[in-house]
Design a protein around this motif. Structure first.
Motif, PDB file in Angstrom:
ATOM      1  N   GLY A 124       0.642  -1.218   0.084  1.00 25.28           N
ATOM      2  CA  GLY A 124       0.003  -0.035  -0.108  1.00 25.28           C
ATOM      3  C   GLY A 124       0.711   1.255  -0.050  1.00 25.28           C
ATOM      4  N   LEU A 125       0.090   2.334   0.101  1.00 24.55           N
ATOM      5  CA  LEU A 125       0.636   3.497   0.194  1.00 24.55           C
ATOM      6  C   LEU A 125       1.535   3.984   1.311  1.00 24.55           C
ATOM      7  N   ARG A 144       2.440  11.133  -7.852  1.00 26.76           N
ATOM      8  CA  ARG A 144       3.318  10.454  -8.863  1.00 26.76           C
ATOM      9  C   ARG A 144       3.380   8.929  -8.545  1.00 26.76           C
ATOM     10  N   LEU A 145       3.265   8.817  -7.191  1.00 27.71           N
ATOM     11  CA  LEU A 145       3.333   7.352  -6.616  1.00 27.71           C
ATOM     12  C   LEU A 145       2.067   6.696  -6.882  1.00 27.71           C
ATOM     13  N   ARG A 178      12.680   6.529  -6.735  1.00 32.59           N
ATOM     14  CA  ARG A 178      13.632   7.129  -6.109  1.00 32.59           C
ATOM     15  C   ARG A 178      12.991   8.742  -5.646  1.00 32.59           C
ATOM     16  N   LEU A 179      13.298   8.866  -4.283  1.00 32.26           N
ATOM     17  CA  LEU A 179      12.895  10.137  -3.849  1.00 32.26           C
ATOM     18  C   LEU A 179      14.204  10.989  -3.471  1.00 32.26           C
ATOM     19  N   SER A 180      14.121  12.134  -3.889  1.00 31.01           N
ATOM     20  CA  SER A 180      15.206  13.188  -3.695  1.00 31.01           C
ATOM     21  C   SER A 180      15.231  13.309  -2.100  1.00 31.01           C
ATOM     22  N   ALA A 181      16.533  13.936  -1.785  1.00 34.39           N
ATOM     23  CA  ALA A 181      16.628  14.278  -0.288  1.00 34.39           C
ATOM     24  C   ALA A 181      15.686  15.161   0.361  1.00 34.39           C
ATOM     25  N   THR A 187      12.284   9.471  -9.914  1.00 29.75           N
ATOM     26  CA  THR A 187      12.426   8.508 -10.712  1.00 29.75           C
ATOM     27  C   THR A 187      11.393   7.373 -10.285  1.00 29.75           C
ATOM     28  N   SER A 188      10.836   6.904 -11.770  1.00 26.58           N
ATOM     29  CA  SER A 188      10.060   5.800 -11.455  1.00 26.58           C
ATOM     30  C   SER A 188      10.276   4.753 -12.569  1.00 26.58           C
TER      31      SER A 188
END
Length: 459
Positions: A124-125, A144-145, A178-181, A187-188
């Protein structure tokens, strides 16, 4: 809750759920809490509502337990359910047959990233919670996710990026993210695999992500029966996939001996450019022992007389230059929930911490372990027969020039009868020694899954 001989194991003893939410201040401390421990230890785990039987240990509603430490004191303990749509009674499968990724029990891990605390579950989220453990709501990072998020994301200690993946029971079966800091999903990338499998964890190095495509496959028949929808599939195969982080979606696969891995300890790139992955590995026969004990249908081949149902530390060395794989047993001691210093994630490292439950029935004995890779030495903090250790989380000391093991291990321990719990604080340099401190908790805390130390921001 009242238990009987027929009560499932995941609803009694040290796993028994609690019935309410409480807050208790000024907790008793035995020993001396290091003044550097200023922050919150948070831990997640399954906790069905009173009277509920979810049918599997993994399926209970998420509950966060937290202990606030500051200036040598244990200021409070509190516990709160993660208020997902499932807790409100909404089904995971919508009438039109699609999945509601907010109607799942966020019951597996809790991490902090970009100033937000996230309660996680792999199907899940994530759900944002406050420092006081109140639920804010589901998080999809600005829309976005669109897949689930693993409960085991990895933070790169140099870039601060958060690497993770999502798996699904319908295509796309596997997606890297990928999540940025700063917390932006940047990125997906979909990754081609043979079908839907239960991919609980993965690994990263300074330049790779490593995916575990193992034969715990989705079964529509099991899902329709209402049980755990994953089971062993001898025909699926077992392989590890290495993806360069600068080429998301490009994966080279390495066939490995059939096994299952819930939890990776760490991975790194060695001096020859090989990818080294360490994890807690179950043989097929051990899967056949452990899976039914969790509440699922039998899985794997028939259990052998030698099967213990326990994982052991194992290493895979993957060579991108020639495609070879070397598999090595690091220890024959059964263990789970391997952890490392977060500053060493994806980098060469020396120490792995884990928990063990030796023996069976009345002879069972719990311990916190430290494996020293340099010396090939395993030491343990023996907790005896009456106490069960939870995951041991490493908290570094404040010394900027510290050694890798200069810090403490935090673990919530619970009596086997579920009556009492403590927050155990061990010196990571002397795991076998006397505890640095023990914080008495106001209730028995069910043995759960994973947690994090959230240090206070520097003053």
């Amino acid at each position: 809750m009242t238990t009987t001989e027929g009560t499932p194991g995941y609803l009694r003893g040290h796993l028994a759920p609690v019935a309410d939410e409480i807050t208790v201040r000024d907790l008793p401390v035995t020993g001396a809490l290091p003044p550097e421990l200023c922050g919150r230890y948070l831990r997640n785990g399954p906790n069905p509502l009173p009277g509920e039987d979810p049918g599997h240990w993994f399926a209970g509603h998420g509950m966060l337990h937290g202990v606030r430490l500051r200036d040598g004191r244990a200021e409070w303990y509190r516990n709160r359910w993660v208020r997902t749509r499932q807790l409100e009674g909404h089904p995971f499968v919508r009438p039109e047959g699609t999945f509601d990724l907010t109607a799942v029990p966020a019951n597996t891990h809790v991490v902090e990233h970009a100033g937000r605390i996230l309660a996680l579950v792999e199907n899940g989220l994530p759900h944002v919670v406050t420092p006081q453990l109140d639920t804010v709501g589901a998080e999809d990072f600005g829309g976005r996710l669109t897949t689930a998020m693993t409960a085991h994301p990895k933070t790169d200690p140099q870039t601060g990026d958060l690497h993770f993946f999502g798996y699904g029971m319908v295509p796309p079966y596997l997606t890297y993210h990928r999540l940025s800091a700063s917390g932006e999903l940047v990125t997906s990338a979909e990754i081609a695999v043979g079908g839907p499998t239960m991919m609980h964890d993965f690994a990263v190095t300074d330049r790779h992500a490593v995916f575990l495509d193992l034969p715990m496959a989705f079964s529509i028949e099991a899902a329709m029966r209402g049980g755990m929808p994953f089971g062993w599939d001898d025909g699926y195969g077992a392989r590890l996939g290495v993806m360069p982080l600068d080429r998301p979606g490009e994966v080279r696969w390495f066939e490995v001996d059939p096994c299952y891995v819930f939890h990776v300890a760490n991975a790194c790139t060695d001096e020859r450019g090989r990818v080294v992955v360490d994890g807690a590995r179950y043989t097929p026969a051990d899967v056949a022992v452990v899976w039914p004990s969790l509440g699922g249908d039998p899985a794997g081949p028939a259990a052998t007389a030698a099967a213990t149902g326990r994982a052991t530390l194992h290493r895979w060395t993957l060579d991108p230059a020639d495609g070879s794989v070397t598999e090595t047993a690091l220890s024959d001691t059964g263990c789970e929930f391997p952890t490392v210093d977060d500053a060493r994630v994806g980098r060469p490292y020396r120490y792995t911490y884990a928990v063990a439950d030796h023996g069976r029935g009345g002879d069972a004995r719990s311990a916190v372990l430290r494996h020293d890779r340099a010396r090939d030495e395993l030491v343990e903090h023996d907790l005896g027969r009456d106490v069960v250790a939870g995951e041991a989380v490493f908290v570094p000391s404040g010394d900027p020039d510290r050694a890798e093991d200069d810090g403490w291990l935090l673990s919530i321990t619970t009596s086997r009868d579920g009556a009492a719990s403590e927050l155990l604080v061990l010196d990571a340099r002397d795991v076998a020694g006397e505890p640095v401190a023990r914080v008495g908790l106001p209730r028995g805390v069910p043995t759960g899954f994973h947690g994090s130390w959230l240090a206070d921001a520097p003053a």
